[in-house]
Structure formats: C-alpha cells, structure tokens
Write an enzyme that holds these catalytic residues in place. Structure first.
Site, PDB file in Angstrom:
ATOM      1  N   LYS A 106       5.473  -5.246 -88.269  1.00  0.00           N
ATOM      2  CA  LYS A 106       5.337  -5.059 -87.029  1.00  0.00           C
ATOM      3  C   LYS A 106       5.626  -6.386 -86.145  1.00  0.00           C
ATOM      4  O   LYS A 106       5.352  -7.484 -86.882  1.00  0.00           O
ATOM      5  CB  LYS A 106       4.045  -4.719 -86.646  1.00  0.00           C
ATOM      6  CG  LYS A 106       3.982  -3.594 -85.361  1.00  0.00           C
ATOM      7  CD  LYS A 106       4.250  -2.205 -85.672  1.00  0.00           C
ATOM      8  CE  LYS A 106       4.336  -1.404 -84.380  1.00  0.00           C
ATOM      9  NZ  LYS A 106       4.713   0.045 -84.675  1.00  0.00           N
ATOM     10  N   ASN A 221       7.833   7.972 -74.670  1.00  0.00           N
ATOM     11  CA  ASN A 221       9.026   8.737 -75.370  1.00  0.00           C
ATOM     12  C   ASN A 221       8.164   9.734 -76.554  1.00  0.00           C
ATOM     13  O   ASN A 221       8.530  10.825 -76.600  1.00  0.00           O
ATOM     14  CB  ASN A 221       9.648   7.504 -76.250  1.00  0.00           C
ATOM     15  CG  ASN A 221      10.373   7.922 -77.490  1.00  0.00           C
ATOM     16  OD1 ASN A 221       9.861   8.729 -78.524  1.00  0.00           O
ATOM     17  ND2 ASN A 221      11.755   7.395 -77.588  1.00  0.00           N
ATOM     18  N   SER A 358      13.822   6.839 -89.093  1.00  0.00           N
ATOM     19  CA  SER A 358      14.146   5.618 -89.193  1.00  0.00           C
ATOM     20  C   SER A 358      14.900   5.129 -90.256  1.00  0.00           C
ATOM     21  O   SER A 358      15.951   4.577 -90.658  1.00  0.00           O
ATOM     22  CB  SER A 358      13.202   4.323 -88.988  1.00  0.00           C
ATOM     23  OG  SER A 358      13.183   4.072 -87.613  1.00  0.00           O
TER      24      SER A 358
HETATM   25  P1  NAD Z   1       6.382   4.289 -74.378  1.00  0.00           P
HETATM   26  O1  NAD Z   1       6.715   3.083 -73.974  1.00  0.00           O
HETATM   27  O2  NAD Z   1       8.160   5.228 -74.479  1.00  0.00           O
HETATM   28  O3  NAD Z   1       5.535   5.212 -73.840  1.00  0.00           O
HETATM   29  C1  NAD Z   1       3.936   4.604 -73.605  1.00  0.00           C
HETATM   30  C2  NAD Z   1       3.506   5.753 -72.377  1.00  0.00           C
HETATM   31  O4  NAD Z   1       1.887   5.357 -72.541  1.00  0.00           O
HETATM   32  C3  NAD Z   1       4.005   5.382 -71.037  1.00  0.00           C
HETATM   33  O5  NAD Z   1       4.083   6.579 -70.458  1.00  0.00           O
HETATM   34  C4  NAD Z   1       2.888   4.183 -70.411  1.00  0.00           C
HETATM   35  O6  NAD Z   1       2.937   4.597 -68.947  1.00  0.00           O
HETATM   36  C5  NAD Z   1       1.551   5.112 -71.153  1.00  0.00           C
HETATM   37  N1  NAD Z   1       0.562   4.103 -70.996  1.00  0.00           N
HETATM   38  C6  NAD Z   1       0.543   2.951 -70.979  1.00  0.00           C
HETATM   39  N2  NAD Z   1      -0.644   2.286 -70.801  1.00  0.00           N
HETATM   40  C7  NAD Z   1      -1.685   3.408 -70.719  1.00  0.00           C
HETATM   41  C8  NAD Z   1      -2.863   3.637 -70.557  1.00  0.00           C
HETATM   42  N3  NAD Z   1      -3.769   2.528 -70.446  1.00  0.00           N
HETATM   43  N4  NAD Z   1      -3.169   5.075 -70.364  1.00  0.00           N
HETATM   44  C9  NAD Z   1      -2.344   5.940 -70.365  1.00  0.00           C
HETATM   45  N5  NAD Z   1      -1.255   5.707 -70.602  1.00  0.00           N
HETATM   46  C10 NAD Z   1      -0.747   4.527 -70.869  1.00  0.00           C
HETATM   47  O7  NAD Z   1       5.792   4.411 -75.952  1.00  0.00           O
HETATM   48  P2  NAD Z   1       6.071   5.106 -77.144  1.00  0.00           P
HETATM   49  O8  NAD Z   1       7.204   4.678 -77.932  1.00  0.00           O
HETATM   50  O9  NAD Z   1       5.952   6.704 -76.513  1.00  0.00           O
HETATM   51  O10 NAD Z   1       4.636   4.737 -77.946  1.00  0.00           O
HETATM   52  C11 NAD Z   1       3.488   5.364 -77.533  1.00  0.00           C
HETATM   53  C12 NAD Z   1       2.265   5.070 -78.750  1.00  0.00           C
HETATM   54  O11 NAD Z   1       3.120   5.849 -79.905  1.00  0.00           O
HETATM   55  C13 NAD Z   1       2.284   3.747 -79.041  1.00  0.00           C
HETATM   56  O12 NAD Z   1       1.081   3.573 -79.728  1.00  0.00           O
HETATM   57  C14 NAD Z   1       3.076   3.662 -80.374  1.00  0.00           C
HETATM   58  O13 NAD Z   1       2.819   2.571 -81.155  1.00  0.00           O
HETATM   59  C15 NAD Z   1       3.060   5.016 -80.918  1.00  0.00           C
HETATM   60  N6  NAD Z   1       4.420   5.200 -81.811  1.00  0.00           N
HETATM   61  C16 NAD Z   1       5.521   5.278 -81.242  1.00  0.00           C
HETATM   62  C17 NAD Z   1       6.717   5.616 -82.143  1.00  0.00           C
HETATM   63  C18 NAD Z   1       7.935   5.686 -81.542  1.00  0.00           C
HETATM   64  O14 NAD Z   1       9.136   5.928 -82.452  1.00  0.00           O
HETATM   65  N7  NAD Z   1       8.448   5.561 -80.368  1.00  0.00           N
HETATM   66  C19 NAD Z   1       6.571   5.539 -83.659  1.00  0.00           C
HETATM   67  C20 NAD Z   1       5.243   5.429 -83.763  1.00  0.00           C
HETATM   68  C21 NAD Z   1       4.222   5.360 -83.003  1.00  0.00           C
END
Ligand code: NAD
Length: 433
Positions: A106, A221, A358
C-alpha cells in the site's frame, strides 16, 4: 474516529486470533507480522503560485511470499506510516483470500488533494513516482487507485514510469484509463465484488431484496457501484452519505438519479438540499454517525477505516455489515458485534473485487490481449462466489465469525507457501516433508 495508532495493533490481534485455528508453525505469524520493507519519501511540489512545498509519501511492501506485491495509493491528509502498514497487511490477506498470486502493499501521500489544482496534482503524482520508481515494477510491486486517487492519476504514473524505464510499462500499475491499457470492468470492480458477496449471503440467509433496507456510508467509487447494483436487483437503499453528511429516506432512493446529481453537485447533501430530488423524494439529512446507527438490515461502510468502534458498536442495529471500506470496524468493536450476533462480511473478502480485476488488468497488459467486459464479469463472479462459499462454510464448520474464517482461509494459502520454503519444523527435523 478511533486513534490511528491502534490500526496495526488491530491487524495483529486478528492475525493472532486466526492463528489459533490453524496448526501452522508459529513462524508464519512472525513472518506476516512485520512488513518486508517500508519506504518513506519527501515529495516536493512547485505550486502554481511559484512556492515550494514538501509532502510525506509512503510505500510499504508487506509480504511477497505468493507473488509481486499489490495495493493502492491513497491521497489523504490522515495518511501515516502506521495506516499504510495496516492497509498493506490487509492486502496480503486479501490477495490470499481470493487466491490471486500477489502479496500485499500500500502507499500514499499525506496531502489534501482537494486543495490542489489539476496541474499541481499531476506534478505531485509524477514526482512521487520518480521518488519510488526503484521500489516498484511489474514483477515487484504494482500500485493501484485508492481513496482520492483515480484512473487519470494512474495514467500519469504509468506514463512517468515508462519515461524513467524508457519502455512502455502498462503492467506497472492497474486502474489505468482503458485507453492506456486499463481493463474494462475495473472501475466498478470493488462495488461489484461486494455485490456478488451480498448475493451469496442473500441466498444463504434468504433475504428478499424488496424487504431489505440498506445504508451506505461513503458514496464514492466503491459505495456508488455497490448501491447501483443492489438497487437494480430491487434492494431498498434507504441512506447514503459522503464526507459532508448523509440523506435518509425509508422508502429508498433512486440510485442512478443520486449518482447523476452527486456527479453534478459533488455533494450528497446538495442532492437533498439544492437538487430537484429535494421536492420529489421525502428525505432527511443525517450525520455519518447517525447513518451508522440506523435501523437497517445491511450496513455498508464504504468510506474510511475506524468508523464502527467500541463506542458505537452497541448501538448498531443492522443485522449484517458488509465492509466495502478497508478496516471500518475496529477489533474492539468486533467483539461487541460478535456478542450481539451481527454478522460482518470482512473487508479482505467483501472488497476483494477491486484487486481481482486489477489482477485481470495485469494479466492483459502482460499478454497484450484484452478481454471483453462479459468475460471480466464472469471471471470475477466465479472467484467471489467460490471464495465467499469457502469462507462462509469454514465459519460454520469452526463455529467462528466470518472475519476470523477469512483470515484462517488466507493463512492456509500463505502458510502452505511459507512451509514449502522451510520453517523451523523442517530445519530442526521435527517434521519430515
Ligand atoms: P473514493 O475516494 O471514491 O470515495 C470515498 C467516499 O467516502 C467519498 O464519497 C467521500 O466523500 C466519502 N468520505 C470521506 N470521508 C468520509 C467520512 N468521514 N464519512 C463518510 N464518508 C466519507 O474512494 P473509494 O475508492 O470508493 O474507497 C472507499 C473505501 O473503499 C476505502 O476504504 C478504500 O480503501 C476501499 N477500497 C476501495 C477500492 C477501490 O478499488 N476503489 C478497493 C478496495 C477497497
């Protein structure tokens, strides 16, 4: 939010608990209990106004026993080495849970990307790659998007790395734009993987979509896609939120309209306060803390870690928690949720769809042959359904929670590879291979 310093300790508690259910040499826990290597860099950024600023950047390779390390890059002011180490640890277990031939890594930069102009963001991303280029590579360590990074940033990074290496290197990073060697189906893969898990859960515990109320914390996302797919199947998404706050409607939201409005306004609150939906749907604003404690059937934390802690775990009313975010439930909260018989589909399984696609992207880059969307969906579903079933059945067999079962399942794969290389049992002749 719980203190960040506890994250890695939480990861270790879960590892030790899972070790109790395996008969592997204790060396295995020692090996996966510390990251293989951690890189901390200082990333200079020339701001648009001419001033110079430095940001802390990190890349942690946790374990490469099962293959090159893999994991996302996060841009967030709260990024610390402890957080990155914990996320890298989870990646090792996530790849092992779904059986893909990668270890865990990471990285990230401690920065608020919302305060940067697009050109500053590009300069910072390219400079970060220049700083970590010797630490990563298609056969060594392969980054991907995470919180507040996206496919455009991955594209800049691939371009920069290719310039440094003087060769086209699409397999050095995943989550790229399709036009730069990205895979179709990558953008919704995390949400889709979680959706396949919920479908499997629904089959086993007999959930009726129309009667199942769901709250989603984090409408980014991952959160948007899982909500979209569940809504399409007739589930009632009664609450969603982002960093600004949330909205609640007991009748359920029309998710495609919410996604469109969120794209236009950028804030979920605006959907209710300013948007046309305000008049069309009866909804109320609520805080992120209130959303977590709603009376729903499934709670999907899809934002950041440490959202459900010992403080609010006694107030959670959902029957199931599906961890789309990484580490949204602390280990103290685990104990309370287990006592209260709230089933948690753990992050290392529920959000493994992203790293799985991925892996497909990396395979396509290396072979130079690109797959159709339908093929991606079929292969992803096959993996997610198969591994969900294994974890679910293991939990039933050992009478343990699904998180511990997922760790035990991953440890079996990791342990077998480590034992094949030789442990103290072999070298002290305790066990003849
Ligand atoms: P992103 O940046 O697209 O979305 C994050 C969302 O969370 C946004 O809508 C943001 O406004 C919101 N947010 C931020 N702080 C917040 C809070 N305190 N309370 C409520 N909402 C809040 O990110 P993502 O890619 O969707 O990732 C979200 C989670 O999923 C993370 O924990 C990430 O590690 C995990 N994740 C993502 C992926 C991926 O492929 N995108 C893969 C595995 C895990």
């Amino acid at each position: 939010m719980a203190k960040k310093g506890s994250l890695f300790n939480d990861a270790m508690k879960r590892l030790n608990r899972a070790m109790e259910y395996t008969d592997f040499n204790k060396e295995i826990a020692l090996r996966v209990g510390t990251p293989k290597s951690c890189l901390e860099v200082s990333v200079p950024l020339r701001r648009d106004n001419g001033s110079l600023e430095f940001f802390r950047g990190y890349r942690v390779r946790h374990d490469d026993t099962r293959g090159p390390t893999k994991g996302g890059l996060r841009y967030h002011p709260a990024v610390t080495l402890d957080e990155v180490k914990s996320l890298a640890f989870w990646m090792t277990f996530k790849c092992a849970v779904v059986g893909i031939p990668f270890g865990g890594a990471k990285g990230g930069i401690s920065v608020n990307p919302k305060e940067l102009s697009p050109m500053e963001l590009e300069r910072l991303s390219r400079e970060f790659i220049r700083r970590i280029a010797d630490f990563i590579g298609p056969d060594v360590d392969i980054p991907a998007p995470d919180v507040y990074t996206n496919e455009r940033i991955m594209g800049w990074m691939m371009d920069e790395y290719s310039t440094i290496r003087r060769q086209h290197s699409p397999a050095m990073i995943t989550g790229k734009p399709v036009s730069m060697g990205g895979s179709v189906g990558r953008s919704d893969a995390t949400g889709r993987g979680a959706y396949y898990c919920i479908r499997e859960l629904a089959k086993r515990v007999k959930l009726d979509p129309a009667e199942t109320r769901i709250a989603v914390q984090g409408f980014g996302n991952a959160g948007q896609h899982v909500a979209r797919l569940l809504h399409k199947d007739g589930y009632r998404i009664v609450a969603v939120s982002d960093s600004q706050g949330g909205i609640y409607s007991p009748g359920g939201f029309d998710i495609p309209s919410l996604i469109r409005t969120k794209e236009d306004t950028r804030h979920i609150k605006a959907v209710y306060c300013d948007g046309a939906l305000c008049h069309a749907i009866e909804a109320t604003n609520l805080t992120n803390a209130e959303l977590l404690e709603l009376d729903v059937d499934i709670l999907i934390p899809a934002a950041l870690e440490n959202q459900i802690t010992a403080e609010n775990a006694p107030n959670i009313k959902a029957r199931y928690i599906v961890e789309v975010a990484n580490g949204p439930v602390t280990s103290d909260a685990d104990t309370i949720l287990n006592e209260r018989k709230i089933e948690v589909i753990p992050d290392i399984l529920a959000n493994a769809g992203g790293v799985t696609v991925s892996y497909f992207e990396w395979l396509q880059n290396r072979s130079g042959y690109y797959w159709e969307l339908q093929e991606i969906h079929q292969k992803l579903q096959a993996i997610m359904s198969r591994e969900f079933e294994k974890v679910y059945d293991l939990a039933l067999e050992l009478q343990i929670d699904m998180r511990t079962a997922a760790y035990v399942h991953a440890l079996k794969r990791l342990g077998e590879t480590m034992e094949a290389k030789g442990t103290s049992s072999y070298f002290s002749n305790e066990k003849v291979p």
